[in-house]
Design an enzyme around this catalytic site. Structure first.
Site, short mmCIF file in Angstrom:
data_model
loop_
_atom_site.label_atom_id
_atom_site.label_comp_id
_atom_site.label_asym_id
_atom_site.label_seq_id
_atom_site.Cartn_x
_atom_site.Cartn_y
_atom_site.Cartn_z
N LYS A 263 0.84 -1.21 0.00
CA LYS A 263 0.00 0.00 0.00
C LYS A 263 0.88 1.25 0.00
O LYS A 263 2.05 1.21 0.39
CB LYS A 263 -0.92 -0.02 1.22
CG LYS A 263 -0.22 0.09 2.55
CD LYS A 263 -1.17 -0.19 3.72
CE LYS A 263 -0.43 -0.08 5.03
NZ LYS A 263 -1.18 -0.65 6.15
N ARG B 3 -10.97 -0.10 15.19
CA ARG B 3 -10.78 0.83 14.08
C ARG B 3 -11.73 0.42 12.96
O ARG B 3 -12.71 1.08 12.71
CB ARG B 3 -9.31 0.79 13.63
CG ARG B 3 -8.98 1.82 12.57
CD ARG B 3 -7.49 1.83 12.22
NE ARG B 3 -7.04 0.63 11.53
CZ ARG B 3 -5.85 0.51 10.95
NH1 ARG B 3 -4.98 1.50 10.98
NH2 ARG B 3 -5.50 -0.62 10.35
N TYR C 189 16.13 30.10 4.81
CA TYR C 189 14.99 30.87 5.31
C TYR C 189 15.14 31.19 6.79
O TYR C 189 15.47 30.31 7.59
CB TYR C 189 13.69 30.09 5.11
CG TYR C 189 13.19 30.10 3.68
CD1 TYR C 189 12.86 31.28 3.04
CD2 TYR C 189 13.06 28.90 2.98
CE1 TYR C 189 12.40 31.28 1.74
CE2 TYR C 189 12.60 28.89 1.67
CZ TYR C 189 12.27 30.09 1.06
OH TYR C 189 11.83 30.09 -0.23
C1 LIG Z 1 -0.45 -1.68 6.88
C2 LIG Z 1 -1.09 -2.94 7.28
C3 LIG Z 1 -0.33 -4.11 7.49
C4 LIG Z 1 1.18 -4.12 7.49
O1 LIG Z 1 1.66 -3.63 8.70
P1 LIG Z 1 3.24 -3.64 9.03
O2 LIG Z 1 3.30 -3.20 10.44
O3 LIG Z 1 3.85 -2.66 8.10
O4 LIG Z 1 3.71 -5.02 8.78
C5 LIG Z 1 -1.00 -5.29 7.74
N1 LIG Z 1 -2.35 -5.31 7.80
C6 LIG Z 1 -3.12 -4.20 7.64
C7 LIG Z 1 -4.59 -4.32 7.75
C8 LIG Z 1 -2.51 -2.98 7.39
O5 LIG Z 1 -3.26 -1.89 7.25
#
Ligand SMILES: *Cc1c(COP(=O)(O)O)cnc(C)c1O
Length: 338
Positions: free
Chosen positions: A33, A117, A247
């Site tokens: 993602k 969540r 800056y």
């Molecule tokens: C982002 C995510 C993961 C991966 O988490 P990591 O801590 O990066 O391994 C796994 N499951 C869900 C539902 C996520 O949103």
């Protein structure tokens, strides 16, 4: 514009550790993602696929389409299906959203085992199965998510137990509807909390990229950071003692000092809060405010390593490696090294 270099060797090293931990490559789902946590989703998809990984996880349908050719299955966490794709499955995050799915869509039921969540409560299991069937969906999995698997506490245990306790009932319901389920709850930290993998799959993100941080009392697998960020020099000058840089002139040179600008700034993901309080892994200090498209360092190197471990950069800003990685500009050049 700056350059992201990706280490093939580190990625393979991390995948070896993960595959060993879970008892085979088949159980690995790589989390891609948000542009594979800034690494570049197609680059990581290609490499993971070549390694033998068969499953991926993304947030959006658009992301899934980009990488579908490299995997047998892609789980989409955060969008409702707009069309039915034979490789895609979608996390069901609430009972209400079920009626918005097209018939024939493949879905995985997310259970709220304690994170509060997304997902349905364990008490809604039967109702969710009935609704999915009524909508003409095909449920292929049951999943959940840990809220604190990286922390030494009882939380991991009770979420694990809640999930495991639901499995027989879910299997029984699935059988009634003619569905075959897979089970998965673990993110990276969850994957390394226990030496037995009792699920069909793990969803690993941060460990794959080599930036997993667990409580010091928990297992510490020796991952290697895959990504490094490099800047290319724009201009150099000798700043005289007493002159100020950038800056608002927040840095004042104590002695005559060679300072160069490099072609990465906060528009590229270099958090501005690190202004004047960050040094590179080679000990080269960032001078003055980070601008939108440049940052100044006490160096005249042509090419400068800015960070090779996002957690270390994150610490200077008071955040976590995840945020630094996920905010890296999509337009940065990305290339493999060794
Ligand atoms: C982002 C995510 C993961 C991966 O988490 P990591 O801590 O990066 O391994 C796994 N499951 C869900 C539902 C996520 O949103």
């Amino acid at each position: 514009m700056g350059t992201i270099k990706l280490s093939r060797e580190a990625l393979k090293h991390n995948l070896d550790i993960i595959a060993h931990q879970v008892g085979g490559k088949d159980k690995i789902a790589v989390v891609l993602k948000d542009n594979a946590y800034g690494h570049g989703s197609v680059l990581i998809a290609q490499a993971a696929s070549r390694y033998g990984v068969k499953h991926a996880v993304v947030r959006l349908e658009r992301e899934a389409l980009e990488i579908a050719e490299y995997f047998d299955g892609v789980l989409i966490l955060g969008e409702i299906a707009t069309h039915v794709h034979p490789k895609f499955s979608y996390a069901i995050n609430s009972l209400e959203e079920i009626e918005r799915y097209p018939r024939g869509a493949r879905v995985e039921l997310k259970i709220d085992t304690g994170m509060h969540r997304n997902g349905i409560s364990p008490q809604q299991l039967e109702e969710a199965f009935a609704k999915m069937a009524e909508q003409g969906l095909v449920c292929i999995g049951m999943m959940s998510h840990f809220r604190a698997a990286d922390t030494l506490s009882s939380e991991w245990y009770w979420q694990r137990r809640t999930f495991d306790a639901l499995k027989p009932k879910a299997l029984h319901l699935a059988e009634q509807y003619g569905w075959k389920l897979r089970f998965h709850i673990s993110n990276s930290a969850g994957t390394f909390r226990s030496c037995e993998c009792s699920d069909d799959m793990v969803r690993v993100g941060i460990a794959l990229y080599g930036c997993l941080q667990m409580d010091p009392t928990l297992p510490q697998p020796a991952f290697k950071s895959v990504l490094s960020l490099w800047g290319n020099r724009i201009a150099s000058r000798v700043v005289k003692a007493g002159q100020r840089v950038g800056y608002n002139g927040i840095y004042e040179a104590q002695n005559d000092e060679v300072i160069s600008t490099y072609d990465v700034g906060y528009a590229n993901g270099l958090d501005r809060l690190a202004s004047n309080r960050f040094s590179t892994p080679e000990g080269i200090a960032l001078r003055g405010r980070i601008s939108m498209d440049n940052a100044a360092f006490s160096s005249d190197k042509e090419e400068l390593l800015i960070f090779d471990n996002a957690n270390e950069y994150a610490r200077s800003v008071g955040t976590i490696g995840y945020e630094i990685l996920a905010c890296l500009d999509k337009d940065l050049k990305r290339e493999w090294v060794h």
